[in-house]
Design an enzyme around this catalytic site. Structure first.
Site, PDB file in Angstrom:
ATOM      1  N   CYS A 122       0.814  -1.225   0.000  1.00 59.68           N
ATOM      2  CA  CYS A 122       0.000   0.000   0.000  1.00 59.68           C
ATOM      3  C   CYS A 122       0.846   1.274   0.000  1.00 59.68           C
ATOM      4  O   CYS A 122       0.316   2.361  -0.194  1.00 59.68           O
ATOM      5  CB  CYS A 122      -0.963  -0.011   1.174  1.00 59.68           C
ATOM      6  SG  CYS A 122      -2.076  -1.426   1.084  1.00 59.68           S
ATOM      7  N   HIS A 263      -3.643   6.917   2.165  1.00 59.90           N
ATOM      8  CA  HIS A 263      -4.000   5.575   1.676  1.00 59.90           C
ATOM      9  C   HIS A 263      -5.378   5.214   2.220  1.00 59.90           C
ATOM     10  O   HIS A 263      -5.694   5.485   3.379  1.00 59.90           O
ATOM     11  CB  HIS A 263      -2.951   4.575   2.159  1.00 59.90           C
ATOM     12  CG  HIS A 263      -3.340   3.153   1.947  1.00 59.90           C
ATOM     13  ND1 HIS A 263      -3.750   2.670   0.716  1.00 59.90           N
ATOM     14  CD2 HIS A 263      -3.405   2.100   2.813  1.00 59.90           C
ATOM     15  CE1 HIS A 263      -4.042   1.378   0.844  1.00 59.90           C
ATOM     16  NE2 HIS A 263      -3.838   1.015   2.092  1.00 59.90           N
ATOM     17  N   ASN A 293     -10.187  -0.726  -0.853  1.00 62.91           N
ATOM     18  CA  ASN A 293      -8.728  -0.613  -0.783  1.00 62.91           C
ATOM     19  C   ASN A 293      -8.119  -1.189  -2.065  1.00 62.91           C
ATOM     20  O   ASN A 293      -8.114  -2.403  -2.257  1.00 62.91           O
ATOM     21  CB  ASN A 293      -8.233  -1.377   0.450  1.00 62.91           C
ATOM     22  CG  ASN A 293      -6.725  -1.273   0.633  1.00 62.91           C
ATOM     23  OD1 ASN A 293      -6.014  -0.784  -0.243  1.00 62.91           O
ATOM     24  ND2 ASN A 293      -6.238  -1.741   1.763  1.00 62.91           N
TER      25      ASN A 293
END
Ligand code: UT7
Length: 338
Positions: A122, A263, A293
């Protein structure tokens, strides 16, 4: 105001264009209710996610990356043949090799570009952004494409309710070019790795340690495994610490940030980080409700969301922050260019 945004390099890199791409197929919380023992209410309350986009069979990470890059180049009005280098941040390459960047290079027609993939989960976009910026700041290159792209549905176990509700597919892309002066562009960054957290979020098989076998497939080892609470606690602490480091280095506070683009792993992580940084919610970009996500894709997709919503103006101070598998941690401070 104690702004000390002096350039540490002769040439600063700036983001001159942004693009994003998600596949058209939408997987809603209601759809997931039909697949695993979950509810729309649980997912929304615990994560902030309502829906995510998922590829159809035959579409891969390079396709998402090319879609985002085409939008990015079109908005800047330049041809792919003018690109010097392509960096793709991803944990879901089309295949282990060749690198997805090579596939993107040929599909895009970026005839003079070289490129490579960067694996930081990520934090892939924040890390790739700095690597690309250094290529520009060194004077080696004039135009670098930095892409964060992931097809998380390809490694998601749709029998595991604790992970399958979280992830989506998508890509975002920025173009890096040299700045004329030092009023805008990438200002500073803070990166960290804590490899002791490797077991908390990983895909155990498919690499050199556990090559694919009947046992690894039957053991569902080719899917994401996550200790959610461990990752959650680390993410809240480290998103904040990395952000504070980069703000302190520039001599500014969270209150001076016009736009925080974190994020998108969990809305609760994002809001907890923003609160601890003293940042009002209206300055925080949140689109996890629409995309889930997307790992490497979240920050550049959210940057595009902010752009489309008119939330980015020339000269704005922008903060990016990420935590991902590894653990990887990243924060970037920049002044918006356009
Ligand atoms: O981008 C990479 C980094 N990843 C992250 O940042 C993710 C970080 N972690 C998280 O976001 C959260 O830990 C999750 C959203 C994954 C889980 O939320 P949580 O509040 O930590 O839930 P939990 O794992 O503590 O589970 C609480 C309960 C459990 O039931 P019991 O044991 O209390 O009876 C779970 O079995 O919720 C249950 N549960 C679910 N219930 C309905 C877990 N998943 C689900 C589900 N639907 N999908």
């Amino acid at each position: 105001m104690s702004l000390q945004l002096k350039p540490r390099v002769a040439v600063r890199a700036k983001i001159s264009s942004v693009g994003s791409f998600v596949p058209s197929r939408v997987l809603t919380n209601q759809d997931l209710e039909q697949i695993v023992d979950t509810t729309d209410q649980w997912i929304l309350e615990r994560t902030g996610i309502r829906e995510r986009h998922i590829v159809d069979s035959g579409m891969a990470t390079s396709d998402l990356a090319v879609g985002a890059a085409q939008v990015c180049l079109e908005r800047r009005g330049i041809d792919a043949s003018e690109i010097d280098c392509i960096i793709v941040g991803t944990v879901t390459p089309d295949m282990l090799f060749p690198a997805t960047a090579c596939l993107v290079q040929t599909k895009l027609g970026a005839t003079k570009a070289w490129g490579f993939d960067l694996s930081a989960a990520c934090s892939a976009f924040t890390y790739s952004l700095q690597v690309g910026a250094k290529l520009v700041e060194s004077g080696a290159h004039k135009r670098v494409l930095v892409i964060g792209a992931d097809t998380m549905s390809s490694i998601t176990d749709y029998t595991d309710r604790s992970t399958c509700i979280l992830f989506g597919d998508g890509a975002g892309c920025v173009l890096l070019e040299p700045c004329d002066g030092d009023e805008v562009g990438l200002v500073d960054f803070w990166h960290e790795v804590d490899g002791s957290g490797g077991g908390a979020l990983c895909m155990p098989a498919g690499g050199s340690l556990h090559p694919p076998s009947i046992e690894t497939v039957e053991g569902r080892q080719h899917y994401i495994k996550q200790d959610g609470q461990t990752v959650y606690k680390f993410a809240v602490r480290k998103m904040m610490e990395a952000s504070e480091r980069v703000l302190a280095s520039a001599g500014i506070t969270g209150n001076e940030i016009a736009c925080f683009i974190p994020h998108q792993a969990n809305k609760r992580i994002i809001l907890a980080t923003a609160e601890r940084l003293g940042m009002p919610e209206e300055r925080v970009v949140i689109n996890i409700d629409r995309y889930g996500n997307t790992t490497g894709g979240t920050i550049p997709i959210a940057m595009d969301t902010a752009l489309q919503e008119g939330r980015l103006k020339k000269g704005d101070l922008v903060l990016l922050a990420s935590v991902g598998a590894g653990f990887t941690v990243g924060a970037t401070l920049l002044r918006w260019e356009f």
